[in-house]
Design an enzyme around this catalytic site. Sequence first.
Site, mmCIF file in Angstrom:
data_model
loop_
_atom_site.group_PDB
_atom_site.id
_atom_site.type_symbol
_atom_site.label_atom_id
_atom_site.label_comp_id
_atom_site.label_asym_id
_atom_site.label_seq_id
_atom_site.Cartn_x
_atom_site.Cartn_y
_atom_site.Cartn_z
ATOM 1 N N ASP A 161 8.052 -9.842 0.042
ATOM 2 C CA ASP A 161 8.549 -8.471 -0.087
ATOM 3 C C ASP A 161 8.931 -7.914 1.276
ATOM 4 O O ASP A 161 8.073 -7.545 2.073
ATOM 5 C CB ASP A 161 7.447 -7.613 -0.751
ATOM 6 C CG ASP A 161 7.891 -6.161 -0.975
ATOM 7 O OD1 ASP A 161 8.936 -5.747 -0.438
ATOM 8 O OD2 ASP A 161 7.164 -5.442 -1.684
ATOM 9 N N ASP A 175 7.282 3.086 -8.316
ATOM 10 C CA ASP A 175 7.162 2.355 -7.054
ATOM 11 C C ASP A 175 7.290 3.395 -5.950
ATOM 12 O O ASP A 175 8.382 3.902 -5.686
ATOM 13 C CB ASP A 175 8.282 1.299 -6.969
ATOM 14 C CG ASP A 175 8.372 0.638 -5.589
ATOM 15 O OD1 ASP A 175 7.483 0.868 -4.747
ATOM 16 O OD2 ASP A 175 9.344 -0.119 -5.376
ATOM 17 N N GLU A 192 1.634 -3.985 -5.932
ATOM 18 C CA GLU A 192 3.078 -4.247 -5.969
ATOM 19 C C GLU A 192 3.423 -5.694 -6.331
ATOM 20 O O GLU A 192 4.301 -5.923 -7.176
ATOM 21 C CB GLU A 192 3.719 -3.852 -4.635
ATOM 22 C CG GLU A 192 3.767 -2.339 -4.455
ATOM 23 C CD GLU A 192 3.997 -1.909 -3.015
ATOM 24 O OE1 GLU A 192 4.340 -2.758 -2.169
ATOM 25 O OE2 GLU A 192 3.827 -0.699 -2.736
ATOM 26 N N LYS A 194 3.958 6.772 3.707
ATOM 27 C CA LYS A 194 3.051 5.799 3.095
ATOM 28 C C LYS A 194 2.121 5.164 4.122
ATOM 29 O O LYS A 194 0.971 4.821 3.816
ATOM 30 C CB LYS A 194 3.886 4.718 2.408
ATOM 31 C CG LYS A 194 3.089 3.760 1.536
ATOM 32 C CD LYS A 194 4.064 2.915 0.747
ATOM 33 C CE LYS A 194 3.395 1.862 -0.099
ATOM 34 N NZ LYS A 194 4.414 1.127 -0.889
HETATM 35 P P1 ADP Z 1 10.594 -0.155 0.651
HETATM 36 O O1 ADP Z 1 10.248 -0.521 2.053
HETATM 37 O O2 ADP Z 1 10.369 1.285 0.379
HETATM 38 O O3 ADP Z 1 9.962 -1.036 -0.366
HETATM 39 P P2 ADP Z 1 13.233 -1.146 -0.202
HETATM 40 O O4 ADP Z 1 12.685 -2.304 -0.902
HETATM 41 O O5 ADP Z 1 14.056 -0.191 -0.987
HETATM 42 O O6 ADP Z 1 12.179 -0.297 0.589
HETATM 43 O O7 ADP Z 1 14.110 -1.701 1.014
HETATM 44 C C1 ADP Z 1 14.869 -0.867 1.821
HETATM 45 C C2 ADP Z 1 15.593 -1.678 2.866
HETATM 46 O O8 ADP Z 1 16.461 -2.602 2.213
HETATM 47 C C3 ADP Z 1 16.463 -0.814 3.760
HETATM 48 O O9 ADP Z 1 16.266 -1.206 5.117
HETATM 49 C C4 ADP Z 1 17.858 -1.157 3.304
HETATM 50 O O10 ADP Z 1 18.816 -1.031 4.350
HETATM 51 C C5 ADP Z 1 17.699 -2.604 2.892
HETATM 52 N N1 ADP Z 1 18.780 -3.059 1.997
HETATM 53 C C6 ADP Z 1 19.148 -2.541 0.803
HETATM 54 N N2 ADP Z 1 20.202 -3.197 0.291
HETATM 55 C C7 ADP Z 1 20.516 -4.176 1.186
HETATM 56 C C8 ADP Z 1 21.525 -5.194 1.249
HETATM 57 N N3 ADP Z 1 22.438 -5.322 0.282
HETATM 58 N N4 ADP Z 1 21.542 -6.025 2.325
HETATM 59 C C9 ADP Z 1 20.632 -5.881 3.312
HETATM 60 N N5 ADP Z 1 19.670 -4.946 3.319
HETATM 61 C C10 ADP Z 1 19.603 -4.094 2.270
HETATM 62 MG MG MG Z 2 8.788 -1.809 -1.717
#
Ligand code: ADP
Ligand code: MG
Length: 569
Positions: free
Chosen positions: A170, A10, A148, A71
């Site tokens: 998402d 991912d 995704e 990205k």
């Molecule tokens: P991407 O955008 O790369 O798909 P992710 O799915 O890893 O990223 O999401 C990242 C975001 O999720 C960040 O803003 C992070 O702060 C938030 N995040 C991760 N864990 C939590 C949580 N327990 N509560 C709220 N936000 C969270």
């Molecule tokens: Mg993602």
Amino acid sequence: MTSDLVVGIDLGTTNSSIAVIRRGLPEVLEGGDDGLVPSCVGLDSEGRIVVGSPARNQAVLFPDRTVLSIKRKMGSDEIVRLGETDYTPERISSYILGELVSRARATLRRDISRAIITVPAYFNDAQRKATRKAGELAGLKVERILNEPTAASLAYESDSSEASKILVYDLGGGTFDVSVVSIEQGVVEVLATAGNNHLGGDDFDALIVERLNLYLDEETKDDSHRSDRTVQARLRHAAEAAKKKLSTAPFAVIEEDNLKGSGRAPLNLSYELRRSDFEDDIQELLQGSLDEVTRSLNDAQVRAGDLGRVLLVGGSTRIPLVSRLLQERLGMAPHGEVDPDRCVALGAAIQAGMEAGEDVGSVLVDITPYTFGIRTRGDLDGLLSFHHYTPIIPRNSKLPVTKSDVFFSITPDQESAQVEVFQGEDPDTRNNTRIGGFRFDGLNKNENAYEDGIVVSYSLNVDGILDISARERVTGKQISGRIEDALAARPDDNVLELDLEDGPDQATADVAGELLLERVKAVLEKAPAEDLAEIKRLMKALESAVQRGDDEKADQVAGELSEILFFIE
Ligand code: ADP
Ligand code: MG
């Protein structure tokens, strides 16, 4: 060395992760802090390329030496500069892929040369080609570029043979995508996508940082902290940590000492953020995402009622308000039990396993099939009721789980509160199963104690043991109890009474009924003449219902009284 292993990757805007099938089961290879590698590339002070957390940590301090969210540039011919050198987006992405693969090699102790990489469903041909190119630059043979939402659906549904329509919501760090897909026998088709390329957790962090800056403006009568990069870097870090805490607790304390460098008076920050304030801040952004949900359903010509499941993907869907709003809009509880920030990588690994002809098991997680909540006073069908159900642990939560929320006594001079534990989904506790309860006596009777409230915390483990505690915030006074078989309790079972406190078992409704009467008495002079007779009649009715112990009646009358009270107060 065998080389038939295909990994799933991912490659996210904010975080990336890598998964494989091991012993027939998909597994994310935990390498970094929490298995995720920040999608961030930078140059360190010696001019060496750094990837992941070290790069992310220096991003605010050295923006010229750090690349975030590459990205978004994939498929464009934009060049990014790091120090003295120019890089293509593919090259930057290849560093992230390289980091993931080298971690996976170290964990698995074998060579990895083939991968499936995921991309958003809306990525066009140029963006997909660029992603493929990034893989090749990292020395990988890219077997497939996978959508995704397709990967996420496989993480949940790969072993189901029934045809079904799924909505994938998402919400990541900087982007929001919603897709409607149909799945049958492990084959997924994306029917529609919508979203917002600039919405995510970073925006929520920024709202918290702004709160902190406003607070510091006020405290220091100065705004120099706003242009101090070190201060801002620390605030951003603290804001994100507080935000994550608020996903399970009603308060988060942000404490940062010596915010300013040496030579100046120390600037210490201590700020308590309430979940309810945070929710107010982000509400509007989330409402915007719901409009996209509706749009994707319309485009796919699927009605909400025809959806088999709603899946939560992306770290930001851990925020409880997200599930609540989705449930309200779509009328079904969304699923987030497969770690939302890992399920895309897991699904990519499943796809790899299926293509290799392996017998791939699905992701196994223990979840609670019911919601656990507490009886409170609140709105039921537009009337104030003492049988209002407030969920604490929502159904489909992955076990073990700990969640807490804050509750308030009805008036400042209330001496006790009833903590009644229910299991079920109905907004009216009378339609759910009461599985236990206790009374919290000796509440502090000062105004602060009332305003700070009582934090009620539920912890449910895989064996169905539910630990409950209630803590008065001002005094720290706490009582707790345990229900041994919370998952097995059925409506016919005997209700477990937690034997914590003796004394008469007085229901909340009784206490509340009396308190309500006191409130009415206090505003009686202000009441318009035409309401007076009606109020007095209702007061009598309530008094006698409370005395008789007729909960039902007390509740109904109290509702009517509260309504009138609302207009007078
Ligand atoms: P991407 O955008 O790369 O798909 P992710 O799915 O890893 O990223 O999401 C990242 C975001 O999720 C960040 O803003 C992070 O702060 C938030 N995040 C991760 N864990 C939590 C949580 N327990 N509560 C709220 N936000 C969270
Ligand atoms: Mg993602």
